[in-house]
Design a protein around this motif. Structure first.
Motif, PDB file in Angstrom:
ATOM      1  N   HIS A   1      -0.622  -3.774   1.440  1.00 41.60           N
ATOM      2  CA  HIS A   1       0.350  -3.334   2.453  1.00 41.60           C
ATOM      3  C   HIS A   1       0.181  -4.090   3.766  1.00 41.60           C
ATOM      4  O   HIS A   1       1.117  -4.694   4.266  1.00 41.60           O
ATOM      5  CB  HIS A   1       0.201  -1.831   2.690  1.00 41.60           C
ATOM      6  CG  HIS A   1       1.173  -1.289   3.692  1.00 41.60           C
ATOM      7  ND1 HIS A   1       2.538  -1.275   3.466  1.00 41.60           N
ATOM      8  CD2 HIS A   1       0.994  -0.755   4.929  1.00 41.60           C
ATOM      9  CE1 HIS A   1       3.157  -0.746   4.504  1.00 41.60           C
ATOM     10  NE2 HIS A   1       2.245  -0.433   5.416  1.00 41.60           N
TER      11      HIS A   1
ATOM     12  N   PHE B   1       5.208   0.410   0.662  1.00 41.72           N
ATOM     13  CA  PHE B   1       4.505   1.423  -0.129  1.00 41.72           C
ATOM     14  C   PHE B   1       5.206   1.641  -1.476  1.00 41.72           C
ATOM     15  O   PHE B   1       4.558   1.862  -2.496  1.00 41.72           O
ATOM     16  CB  PHE B   1       4.433   2.743   0.644  1.00 41.72           C
ATOM     17  CG  PHE B   1       3.483   2.704   1.806  1.00 41.72           C
ATOM     18  CD1 PHE B   1       2.165   2.306   1.637  1.00 41.72           C
ATOM     19  CD2 PHE B   1       3.911   3.054   3.074  1.00 41.72           C
ATOM     20  CE1 PHE B   1       1.290   2.260   2.710  1.00 41.72           C
ATOM     21  CE2 PHE B   1       3.042   3.015   4.151  1.00 41.72           C
ATOM     22  CZ  PHE B   1       1.729   2.618   3.969  1.00 41.72           C
TER      23      PHE B   1
ATOM     24  N   LYS C   1       0.229   5.566   0.144  1.00 42.85           N
ATOM     25  CA  LYS C   1       0.106   5.804   1.591  1.00 42.85           C
ATOM     26  C   LYS C   1      -1.250   6.415   1.911  1.00 42.85           C
ATOM     27  O   LYS C   1      -1.927   6.010   2.865  1.00 42.85           O
ATOM     28  CB  LYS C   1       1.212   6.752   2.053  1.00 42.85           C
ATOM     29  CG  LYS C   1       2.548   6.090   2.238  1.00 42.85           C
ATOM     30  CD  LYS C   1       3.555   7.091   2.772  1.00 42.85           C
ATOM     31  CE  LYS C   1       4.952   6.515   2.672  1.00 42.85           C
ATOM     32  NZ  LYS C   1       5.994   7.510   2.897  1.00 42.85           N
TER      33      LYS C   1
END
Lengths: 222, 217
Positions: free
Chosen positions: B137, B144, B159
């Motif tokens: 990320h 995500f 996340k």
């Protein structure tokens, strides 16, 4: 533009026959149902249609276990499709539910229709049930492992265990309709032993496949 | 690169068209290269090539019209795991981090070589799943949702992993600075660097050598 390495290009070009995509897991897992039907027919032929005299609880238990076996095989085959969101929760839940169903029906049946194994016959009965259950589990097991082998399981061990459990559960769901014994010790060893043996065989096959893949890759890298 | 295009290409590839494979390779190889480089310390070209070989052998396991990318990345992850196992380097991978990832992580925000080393060490000590989510990320810029598809987990899980990765990384960096006798955290720093109390966007934290995601698809 990325250039394709020559050896990769050659290998691909040499083996570029059209392929048909696999059918969805729930369709392929249906193979379990004719296997169970064939097992039922075979045992009816060999031992007589005893299952017709079974109490409704026993028939319901067999049906539920067969459905759970089907669900396990669907999960096992889902493992063989790369990119399918699998996680560990669903396999664990499915295995737990299957074991609970197996034990639940075992004790429910024993509570309502207690049938003890004749004294002195315990071992012989266990071996007989083990033998028949394993015999019934061989064909769905081989078919299931064959279907798993056609895919590309990310976790071959998990797929193997699920496939083995599915075959074992399908086998004992049929066999319990022909076995009069409901004593927990007998069912756990004679029937549950076959389920565990097939699950263990599935695990062994899965791990062997993984080891083979790793070895082939190590050779290619070398 | 539209997913619809990839689906059409995969169908043609399954039908036996070599040109479709060539186009797929052209479109997927750079992204696969980046993906494999994000957690690998060896030559990535071999792994990319092996991924395409596995992809070819397992092309019948692609079920149209499902998205192609999760299928491809799942195969790439398989190859990566297979390589780790075959090398028998599970333990080493737990404590080492790929040079390419670390190079990418060393953004201009990290000027001092000592900082780069500290970040490298801290990244290497993160649990593999957190490091993977964090690097994909923050370093490579995958969303995500994309990472969820790549890893076969829910977006929310990614996340959480990335966030925990950041907080753990901060804790590790803070403890490294403390050991080296570097600048002390501002007052209350111990509290802020505990995983429970640090938020990913806390402006009071020292700058991390991580880029914000810039890609969006």
């Amino acid at each position: 533009m990325s250039a394709i390495p020559q050896d990769l290009y050659r290998e691909i070009a040499a083996d570029l026959r059209p392929v048909r995509p696999l059918r969805p897991a729930w369709v392929r897992a249906l193979v379990l149902l004719p296997c169970a039907a064939a097992g039922l027919a075979l045992l009816s032929f060999l031992l007589g249609p005893r299952w017709l005299a079974e109490p409704p609880l026993s028939l319901a238990g067999a049906g539920v276990q067969l459905l759970l076996a089907y669900a396990l095989l669907v999960l096992a085959l889902g493992e063989t499709i790369p990119g399918t969101r699998t996680g560990i929760a669903r396999p664990v839940l499915a295995v737990g539910a299957s074991l609970l169903a197996f034990l639940g029906f075992l004790f429910a049946l024993h509570g309502t229709h207690p049938m003890a194994v004749p004294p002195g016959m315990e071992l012989a009965m266990v071996l007989r049930c083990l033998g028949f259950s394993l015999l019934l589990g061989v064909v769905p097991g081989l078919l299931g492992f064959g279907l798993i082998g056609r895919g590309l399981p990310a976790r071959p061990g998990v797929a193997g265990v699920l496939g083995g459990l599915a075959a074992g559960l399908a086998a004992v769901s049929v066999w319990q309709l022909f076995c009069a014994g409901t004593e927990p010790a007998h069912v756990l060893t004679g029937h549950g032993g076959a389920v565990l043996a097939l699950a263990g065989a599935g695990l062994a096959l899965g791990l062997a496949r993984r080891a083979r893949q790793d070895a082939a890759w190590a050779r290619r890298r070398a | 690169m539209l997913e619809e295009d990839l689906i059409v290409l995969m169908e043609r590839y399954q039908g036996g068209e070599l040109a479709a494979f060539e186009t797929l390779y052209e479109r997927l190889a750079p992204a696969l290269h980046r993906f494999l480089a994000s957690s690998w310390d060896g030559p990535v070209d071999d792994l990319v090539q092996e991924t395409f070989l596995q992809l070819h052998r397992a092309r019948h396991t692609y079920l149209p019209p499902r998205p192609v990318l999760p299928w491809v990345y799942a195969i790439a992850r398989n190859v990566r795991r297979m390589d780790r196992r075959s090398r028998g380097r599970h333990r080493r991978f737990e404590v080492e981090e790929p040079e390419q990832t670390l190079a990418a992580a060393a953004s201009p925000a990290t000027d001092a070589p000592a900082d780069q080393v500290a970040v490298r060490d801290a990244l290497a000590r993160l649990p593999a799943d957190r490091r993977e989510a964090l690097v994909l990320h923050h370093v490579w810029g995958f969303s995500f949702q994309e990472i969820g598809s790549l890893l076969g987990v829910r977006d929310g899980t990614v996340k959480v992993r990335a966030h925990r990765g950041i907080t753990t990384l901060r804790s590790l960096l803070a403890s490294v600075r403390g050991r080296l006798g570097g600048p002390r955290e501002p007052s209350g720093g111990e509290q802020r660097t505990s995983p429970e109390n640090v938020s990913a966007g806390d402006p009071g934290e020292p700058a991390l050598p991580l880029r914000s995601p810039t890609r969006s698809r």
